[in-house]
Write an enzyme that holds these catalytic residues in place. Structure first.
Site, PDB file in Angstrom:
ATOM      1  N   ALA A 118     -12.963   6.902  -3.410  1.00  0.00           N
ATOM      2  CA  ALA A 118     -11.602   7.384  -3.175  1.00  0.00           C
ATOM      3  C   ALA A 118     -11.192   6.959  -1.760  1.00  0.00           C
ATOM      4  O   ALA A 118     -12.053   6.710  -0.913  1.00  0.00           O
ATOM      5  CB  ALA A 118     -11.520   8.904  -3.321  1.00  0.00           C
ATOM      6  N   PHE A 119      -9.885   6.903  -1.522  1.00  0.00           N
ATOM      7  CA  PHE A 119      -9.411   6.386  -0.229  1.00  0.00           C
ATOM      8  C   PHE A 119      -9.875   7.250   0.941  1.00  0.00           C
ATOM      9  O   PHE A 119      -9.870   6.804   2.084  1.00  0.00           O
ATOM     10  CB  PHE A 119      -7.876   6.265  -0.226  1.00  0.00           C
ATOM     11  CG  PHE A 119      -7.158   7.540   0.145  1.00  0.00           C
ATOM     12  CD1 PHE A 119      -6.994   8.552  -0.781  1.00  0.00           C
ATOM     13  CD2 PHE A 119      -6.677   7.740   1.427  1.00  0.00           C
ATOM     14  CE1 PHE A 119      -6.359   9.736  -0.439  1.00  0.00           C
ATOM     15  CE2 PHE A 119      -6.032   8.920   1.786  1.00  0.00           C
ATOM     16  CZ  PHE A 119      -5.877   9.916   0.849  1.00  0.00           C
ATOM     17  N   LYS A 120     -10.271   8.488   0.646  1.00  0.00           N
ATOM     18  CA  LYS A 120     -10.672   9.392   1.736  1.00  0.00           C
ATOM     19  C   LYS A 120     -11.861   8.856   2.518  1.00  0.00           C
ATOM     20  O   LYS A 120     -12.049   9.201   3.681  1.00  0.00           O
ATOM     21  CB  LYS A 120     -10.947  10.788   1.189  1.00  0.00           C
ATOM     22  CG  LYS A 120      -9.669  11.473   0.713  1.00  0.00           C
ATOM     23  CD  LYS A 120      -9.876  12.917   0.330  1.00  0.00           C
ATOM     24  CE  LYS A 120      -8.560  13.636   0.063  1.00  0.00           C
ATOM     25  NZ  LYS A 120      -7.925  13.214  -1.204  1.00  0.00           N
ATOM     26  N   ASP A 121     -12.667   7.989   1.887  1.00  0.00           N
ATOM     27  CA  ASP A 121     -13.781   7.372   2.616  1.00  0.00           C
ATOM     28  C   ASP A 121     -13.297   6.553   3.813  1.00  0.00           C
ATOM     29  O   ASP A 121     -14.000   6.442   4.817  1.00  0.00           O
ATOM     30  CB  ASP A 121     -14.562   6.419   1.695  1.00  0.00           C
ATOM     31  CG  ASP A 121     -15.374   7.151   0.636  1.00  0.00           C
ATOM     32  OD1 ASP A 121     -15.857   8.260   0.911  1.00  0.00           O
ATOM     33  OD2 ASP A 121     -15.525   6.585  -0.465  1.00  0.00           O
ATOM     34  N   MET A 124     -12.866   9.227   6.472  1.00  0.00           N
ATOM     35  CA  MET A 124     -13.991  10.143   6.676  1.00  0.00           C
ATOM     36  C   MET A 124     -15.197   9.414   7.263  1.00  0.00           C
ATOM     37  O   MET A 124     -15.927   9.972   8.083  1.00  0.00           O
ATOM     38  CB  MET A 124     -14.339  10.782   5.336  1.00  0.00           C
ATOM     39  CG  MET A 124     -14.928  12.138   5.450  1.00  0.00           C
ATOM     40  SD  MET A 124     -13.781  13.413   6.046  1.00  0.00           S
ATOM     41  CE  MET A 124     -13.132  14.082   4.523  1.00  0.00           C
TER      42      MET A 124
END
Ligand code: PLP
Length: 473
Positions: A118-121, A124
């Site tokens: 997911a783009f959150k990587d 993060m």
């Protein structure tokens, strides 16, 4: 570079000082005193840079209290092709966020090639390395406490696993995440990662986190930290890929590009707004919501009416099932001319469960390029089918929300870039429903559901989570 609060009643602080925290003491969100500007010559120089150089060019203008040679090392360690390896056939991993051309002037920006798909990587992973660096420098440690319905928790855990000075306590609703998401999180065996399955729903988890954070003495003693979507470090990491996407689909800086962004907490699209404020030639920022359409309502009417958790729909794009957009205050601060008294007045109403209406500012929204739209389950299924049939590309449900609304705002000669916020394999059941077939799974993730899992079950009980933290620190 100092950071100020949108509510104007907290002292201005440096980047490292706001990195580990959440809200400013006055309840506002941090923003830079002024946005660094990239002019034509800067853009020309940046056009040829690889991802890590581009990230350094941007972040070094926003971070001045970490020596730049150290910042460079942190960035180079974060944005490596082997970390974002789940690319599509034919894509170049060295691009970190490669684009997929769907048709003339319509592209996907692949942001979900990192460890948790997911783009959150993208943000993060940087946060994990920044946290470790700052904690080591100051000799401090932190216990990150969070609640997740799936994507945030896994991205945080994969970014923080094995990091010195950091423990992660992640609450999730017991048996409510997808099998894939559960396996991603619970199969981590690292000693600094604690998965707690709460016998309740996501809101119960979030309430437990809030209750712990509101206990100032406990928070101080056990160094409770957060990595939620308002974290400024996450926002600046996200600014970078708007630049990368812009350069990928243009030939010169006279061209403009529009971006369509699947939105929930307004974090991702807020980064687009900031990129635009820094001088990136963005035409439109298309805010795409699902049935939880508070943001769509705002951009169409000027009324912001957050809804309580009981009025939040559970949809097939679950990571956008949010009815109070936690980063939205950042944009409104700019919209009202950085008038913090005005922001305080508007959020006095929001924070007491109310709403506000600033329709007199609607004409100004166009100056910032914002437009919006929403989708429902049927739209999502149809968009997934059409993308597969017309372009031979399988997209996930959140990205489908983005593409659906993107198509409503296309203009001749302006490239439209849709941000891909997750890979379809994360939401396998919905893809099977839409296409009658399972999406492709990266070979490294075959059988992830069969790995040994580790977690602790807990009732909705604030004392129990506090005791658990005490026992494990
Ligand atoms: C978190 C998430 C979103 C929403 O992003 P915001 O920054 O909260 O607007 C969209 N899609 C996916 C897959 C997500 O995980």
């Amino acid at each position: 570079m100092k950071y100020i609060s949108t509510r104007g009643q907290s002292p201005a602080l440096g980047f490292s000082e706001i990195l580990l925290g959440g809200l400013a003491p006055d309840g506002g969100l941090y923003l830079p005193e002024s946005y660094p500007q990239f002019n034509e010559a800067d853009l020309t120089a940046m056009r040829g840079m690889d991802y890590a150089h581009l990230a350094f060019a941007i972040l070094s203008r926003l971070v001045d209290d970490i020596p730049h040679e150290d910042l460079k090392i942190i960035i180079d360690k974060t944005y490596r092709p082997d970390v974002y390896a789940y690319i599509r056939p034919g894509q170049n991993a060295a691009d970190i966020t490669p684009t997929v051309k769907l048709e003339d002037n319509l592209y996907l920006l692949s942001l979900s090639n990192g460890p948790t798909l997911a783009f959150k990587d993208m943000a993060m992973q940087l946060l994990g390395n920044l946290f470790e660096y700052v904690l080591e420098k100051t000799g401090k440690t932190t216990n990150i406490l969070g609640a997740t319905s799936g994507d945030t928790g896994s991205a945080a855990e994969y970014a923080m696993r094995g990091k010195k000075g950091i423990r992660v306590f992640m609450l999730s609703p017991n048996k409510k995440m997808s099998r894939f998401q559960t396996a991603q999180m619970f199969s981590l065996q690292d000693e600094n990662i604690f998965n707690i399955a709460v016998n309740g729903v996501f809101d119960d988890c979030q309430d437990m986190v809030k209750a712990v954070s509101n206990d100032a003495a406990f928070k101080e003693k056990y160094k409770i930290g957060a990595v939620n979507s308002i974290n400024w470090g996450r926002i600046i990491a996200q600014v970078v890929y708007y630049f990368k996407g812009y350069f990928a689909v243009t030939e010169n800086n006279a061209q403009k590009v529009s971006f369509a962004v699947p939105s929930g907490n307004f974090g991702n699209v807020c980064a687009g707004h900031i990129a635009r404020m820094m001088g990136l030639p963005i035409d439109k920022l298309v805010v795409a919501t699902n049935e939880n359409d508070v943001l769509d309502e705002f951009f169409k009417t000027g009324a912001y009416r957050p809804r309580g958790s009981v009025n939040t729909y559970h949809t097939s794009s679950p990571s956008m099932d949010i009815s109070k957009a936690s980063n939205f205050e950042r944009f409104v601060f700019d919209l009202v001319g950085r008038d913090s008294a005005k922001v305080r007045e508007l959020w006095a109403s929001v924070d007491s469960g109310g709403a506000f209406d600033i329709k007199q500012l609607l004409p100004k929204l166009a100056d910032y390029g914002f437009v919006s739209g929403s989708s429902n389950h049927a739209n999502r299924m149809q968009t997934i089918r059409e993308a597969d049939a017309n372009y031979g590309v399988v997209i996930d449900t959140h990205t489908a929300d983005g593409l659906k609304v993107a198509l409503e705002y296309r203009e001749v000669n302006v490239p439209m870039v849709v941000l891909e916020t997750a890979l379809p394999v994360k939401f396998e059941d919905s893809i099977i429903e839409a296409l009658g077939k399972a999406p492709e799974r990266p070979a490294a993730l075959y059988g992830i559901e069969d790995l040994l899992q580790k977690h602790t079950e807990m009732n909705v009980d604030v004392a129990a989570i506090k005791q658990f933290i005490v026992d494990n620190t």
